[in-house]
Write a protein that holds these residues in place. Structure first.
Motif, PDB file in Angstrom:
ATOM      1  N   HIS A  37       0.792  -1.240   0.000  1.00  0.00           N
ATOM      2  CA  HIS A  37       0.000   0.000   0.000  1.00  0.00           C
ATOM      3  C   HIS A  37       0.822   1.288   0.000  1.00  0.00           C
ATOM      4  N   ALA A  38       2.064   1.209   0.476  1.00  0.00           N
ATOM      5  CA  ALA A  38       2.885   2.423   0.572  1.00  0.00           C
ATOM      6  C   ALA A  38       3.597   2.751  -0.743  1.00  0.00           C
ATOM      7  N   GLU A  39       3.476   1.872  -1.731  1.00  0.00           N
ATOM      8  CA  GLU A  39       4.107   2.133  -3.039  1.00  0.00           C
ATOM      9  C   GLU A  39       3.424   3.311  -3.727  1.00  0.00           C
ATOM     10  N   HIS A  40       4.212   4.031  -4.528  1.00  0.00           N
ATOM     11  CA  HIS A  40       3.643   5.160  -5.273  1.00  0.00           C
ATOM     12  C   HIS A  40       3.390   4.804  -6.739  1.00  0.00           C
ATOM     13  N   ASP A  41       3.905   3.650  -7.164  1.00  0.00           N
ATOM     14  CA  ASP A  41       3.756   3.246  -8.565  1.00  0.00           C
ATOM     15  C   ASP A  41       3.319   1.796  -8.658  1.00  0.00           C
ATOM     16  N   LEU A  42       2.652   1.484  -9.766  1.00  0.00           N
ATOM     17  CA  LEU A  42       2.322   0.089 -10.074  1.00  0.00           C
ATOM     18  C   LEU A  42       3.455  -0.463 -10.932  1.00  0.00           C
ATOM     19  N   PRO A  43       3.681  -1.787 -10.915  1.00  0.00           N
ATOM     20  CA  PRO A  43       4.736  -2.356 -11.758  1.00  0.00           C
ATOM     21  C   PRO A  43       4.492  -2.004 -13.235  1.00  0.00           C
ATOM     22  N   ALA A  44       5.577  -1.749 -13.964  1.00  0.00           N
ATOM     23  CA  ALA A  44       5.447  -1.389 -15.383  1.00  0.00           C
ATOM     24  C   ALA A  44       4.699  -2.486 -16.133  1.00  0.00           C
ATOM     25  N   GLY A  45       3.805  -2.095 -17.005  1.00  0.00           N
ATOM     26  CA  GLY A  45       3.100  -3.067 -17.834  1.00  0.00           C
ATOM     27  C   GLY A  45       1.874  -3.684 -17.184  1.00  0.00           C
ATOM     28  N   THR A  46       1.528  -3.237 -15.969  1.00  0.00           N
ATOM     29  CA  THR A  46       0.336  -3.772 -15.293  1.00  0.00           C
ATOM     30  C   THR A  46      -0.893  -3.532 -16.166  1.00  0.00           C
ATOM     31  N   ASP A  47      -1.697  -4.589 -16.388  1.00  0.00           N
ATOM     32  CA  ASP A  47      -2.922  -4.369 -17.157  1.00  0.00           C
ATOM     33  C   ASP A  47      -4.194  -4.687 -16.375  1.00  0.00           C
ATOM     34  N   LEU A  48      -4.033  -5.137 -15.134  1.00  0.00           N
ATOM     35  CA  LEU A  48      -5.199  -5.343 -14.263  1.00  0.00           C
ATOM     36  C   LEU A  48      -4.770  -5.097 -12.814  1.00  0.00           C
ATOM     37  N   VAL A  49      -5.511  -4.229 -12.131  1.00  0.00           N
ATOM     38  CA  VAL A  49      -5.262  -4.021 -10.699  1.00  0.00           C
ATOM     39  C   VAL A  49      -6.409  -4.668  -9.935  1.00  0.00           C
ATOM     40  N   VAL A  50      -6.066  -5.487  -8.939  1.00  0.00           N
ATOM     41  CA  VAL A  50      -7.102  -6.114  -8.130  1.00  0.00           C
ATOM     42  C   VAL A  50      -6.968  -5.633  -6.682  1.00  0.00           C
ATOM     43  N   VAL A  51      -8.083  -5.127  -6.152  1.00  0.00           N
ATOM     44  CA  VAL A  51      -8.119  -4.738  -4.743  1.00  0.00           C
ATOM     45  C   VAL A  51      -8.868  -5.862  -4.032  1.00  0.00           C
ATOM     46  N   PRO A  52      -8.164  -6.658  -3.237  1.00  0.00           N
ATOM     47  CA  PRO A  52      -8.777  -7.868  -2.678  1.00  0.00           C
ATOM     48  C   PRO A  52      -9.611  -7.583  -1.425  1.00  0.00           C
ATOM     49  N   GLY A  53     -10.191  -8.636  -0.895  1.00  0.00           N
ATOM     50  CA  GLY A  53     -11.034  -8.510   0.283  1.00  0.00           C
ATOM     51  C   GLY A  53     -10.251  -8.659   1.576  1.00  0.00           C
ATOM     52  N   GLY A  54     -10.937  -8.396   2.651  1.00  0.00           N
ATOM     53  CA  GLY A  54     -10.317  -8.499   3.975  1.00  0.00           C
ATOM     54  C   GLY A  54     -10.839  -7.389   4.867  1.00  0.00           C
ATOM     55  N   PHE A  55      -9.992  -6.982   5.778  1.00  0.00           N
ATOM     56  CA  PHE A  55     -10.407  -5.961   6.746  1.00  0.00           C
ATOM     57  C   PHE A  55      -9.297  -4.932   6.865  1.00  0.00           C
ATOM     58  N   SER A  56      -9.076  -4.181   5.771  1.00  0.00           N
ATOM     59  CA  SER A  56      -7.983  -3.218   5.784  1.00  0.00           C
ATOM     60  C   SER A  56      -8.149  -2.269   6.978  1.00  0.00           C
ATOM     61  N   TYR A  57      -7.053  -2.066   7.681  1.00  0.00           N
ATOM     62  CA  TYR A  57      -7.032  -1.200   8.874  1.00  0.00           C
ATOM     63  C   TYR A  57      -8.144  -1.555   9.860  1.00  0.00           C
ATOM     64  N   GLY A  58      -8.458  -2.853   9.929  1.00  0.00           N
ATOM     65  CA  GLY A  58      -9.442  -3.310  10.912  1.00  0.00           C
ATOM     66  C   GLY A  58     -10.817  -2.684  10.739  1.00  0.00           C
ATOM     67  N   ASP A  59     -11.117  -2.203   9.522  1.00  0.00           N
ATOM     68  CA  ASP A  59     -12.406  -1.531   9.275  1.00  0.00           C
ATOM     69  C   ASP A  59     -12.571  -0.284  10.148  1.00  0.00           C
ATOM     70  N   TYR A  60     -11.467   0.268  10.656  1.00  0.00           N
ATOM     71  CA  TYR A  60     -11.570   1.468  11.503  1.00  0.00           C
ATOM     72  C   TYR A  60     -12.165   2.619  10.703  1.00  0.00           C
ATOM     73  N   LEU A  61     -12.842   3.490  11.391  1.00  0.00           N
ATOM     74  CA  LEU A  61     -13.509   4.680  10.848  1.00  0.00           C
ATOM     75  C   LEU A  61     -14.711   4.278   9.985  1.00  0.00           C
ATOM     76  N   ARG A  62     -14.469   3.804   8.771  1.00  0.00           N
ATOM     77  CA  ARG A  62     -15.502   3.213   7.900  1.00  0.00           C
ATOM     78  C   ARG A  62     -14.771   2.173   7.078  1.00  0.00           C
ATOM     79  N   CYS A  63     -15.471   1.121   6.655  1.00  0.00           N
ATOM     80  CA  CYS A  63     -14.805   0.069   5.883  1.00  0.00           C
ATOM     81  C   CYS A  63     -14.138   0.670   4.650  1.00  0.00           C
TER      82      CYS A  63
END
Lengths: 80, 233
Positions: free
Chosen positions: B34-60
């Protein structure tokens, strides 16, 4: 300075948590509660003593992160 | 297919997603912190997976949506790059402004983990070309906040522009409040952005891709993406 940001659900947005709390109050025999809406309170400490500046900063914080303005309203108060 | 799977603290479905992407495309995705500022060169699909990022704090999804990597995802999407968000990933895409609306607490207030039926509304998108329009698929859900809401105007626009790709229905494909387990408006399970390159959905197609999982109905989504990207290349 002490400050407070209060975030509440916009009217018309269904609040299942508020409804559940409402039901629980009723089952506890707390009569006379017409409805409950759940919100959030953020107590924030602000550097410096400029109230106007603090208000601007809090609004920025609320717009950028603390509230989702699609479904929520917010109110900022600088308590001093 | 050169997929990139985003990894946030508290995410727990990134390995399921990576395994499925490798299985269907034959190529392991890049795992992008998550701390990266760039995607790998040539990326043609970005997937944001499931889970509980930051413990669902504040709002999911609220805090993950503001992570540095999401700026890279926003500019990738603005150039037409394909983005898929599943479960918490859908919540993150909504919070980041890439998709309209919000995922609220399930109407019955319960965390629901079971298989549901989805009607695939269209097959003419990169995400659904592996299915037939009107086909009903069975995939699992596992969420406490999947109740899609948006203002009336937004929902009318989503419906009018054919941007509801997946809808909770009964096994026969007929919308039924009893099969809309989380109370989502119009039974909305998955939506497309206005340019048609960003999809967010609550159910987990990546968990129904092999016989051993008991069902392979989710596979069409990934196979369709592989096919789309192979033809685009």
């Amino acid at each position: 300075m002490k400050a407070r940001v209060t975030v509440t659900l916009k009217s018309g947005v269904l609040d299942p948590q508020g409804k559940a709390i409402e039901g629980a109050l009723r089952s506890l025999g707390v009569d006379g509660v017409a409805s409950v809406r759940q919100g959030k309170v953020f107590d924030v400490e602000i550097d410096g003593a400029d109230k106007a500046k603090a208000e601007t900063l809090l609004k920025e914080a609320a717009d950028k992160l603390l509230a989702n303005t699609v479904i929520e309203n917010y109110r900022v108060e600088v308590l001093g | 297919m050169k997929a990139a799977v985003l990894v946030f603290p508290g995410i727990n479905r990134e390995r399921d997603m990576a395994r499925t992407l490798q299985l269907v495309s034959g190529r392991a995705p890049a795992m992008v912190w998550h701390a990266e500022h760039d995607l790998p060169a040539g990326t043609d699909l970005v997937v944001v997976p499931g889970g509980f990022s930051y413990g669902d704090y504040l709002r999911c999804g609220a805090i993950a949506a503001r992570a540095p990597v999401m700026d890279a995802v926003r500019s990738f999407a603005a150039k037409g790059g394909l983005v898929l968000g599943v479960c918490n990933g859908f919540q993150i895409l909504c919070e980041s402004g890439l998709l309209p609306g919000v995922l609220m607490r399930n109407a019955q207030l319960k965390f629901i983990c079971r298989d549901v039926y989805l009607k695939v509304e269209r097959s003419d998108t990169p995400f659904t070309r592996g299915y037939n329009a009107g086909q009903v698929i069975r995939v699992p859900v596992a969420h406490g906040e999947g109740n899609y809401i948006a203002d009336g105007e937004t929902v009318a626009k989503l419906e009018g522009e054919g941007r509801v790709l997946f809808r909770y229905t009964g096994p026969d494909g007929i919308p039924d409040p009893n099969w809309n387990h989380n109370g989502a408006m119009n039974g909305i399970a998955g939506i497309l952005n206005e340019h048609g390159n960003v999809l967010g959905m609550m159910p987990h197609p990546e968990n129904h891709v092999e016989e051993v999982m008991g069902c392979t109905d989710g596979r069409g989504l990934f196979a369709g993406l592989v096919d789309h990207l192979a033809k685009a290349a």
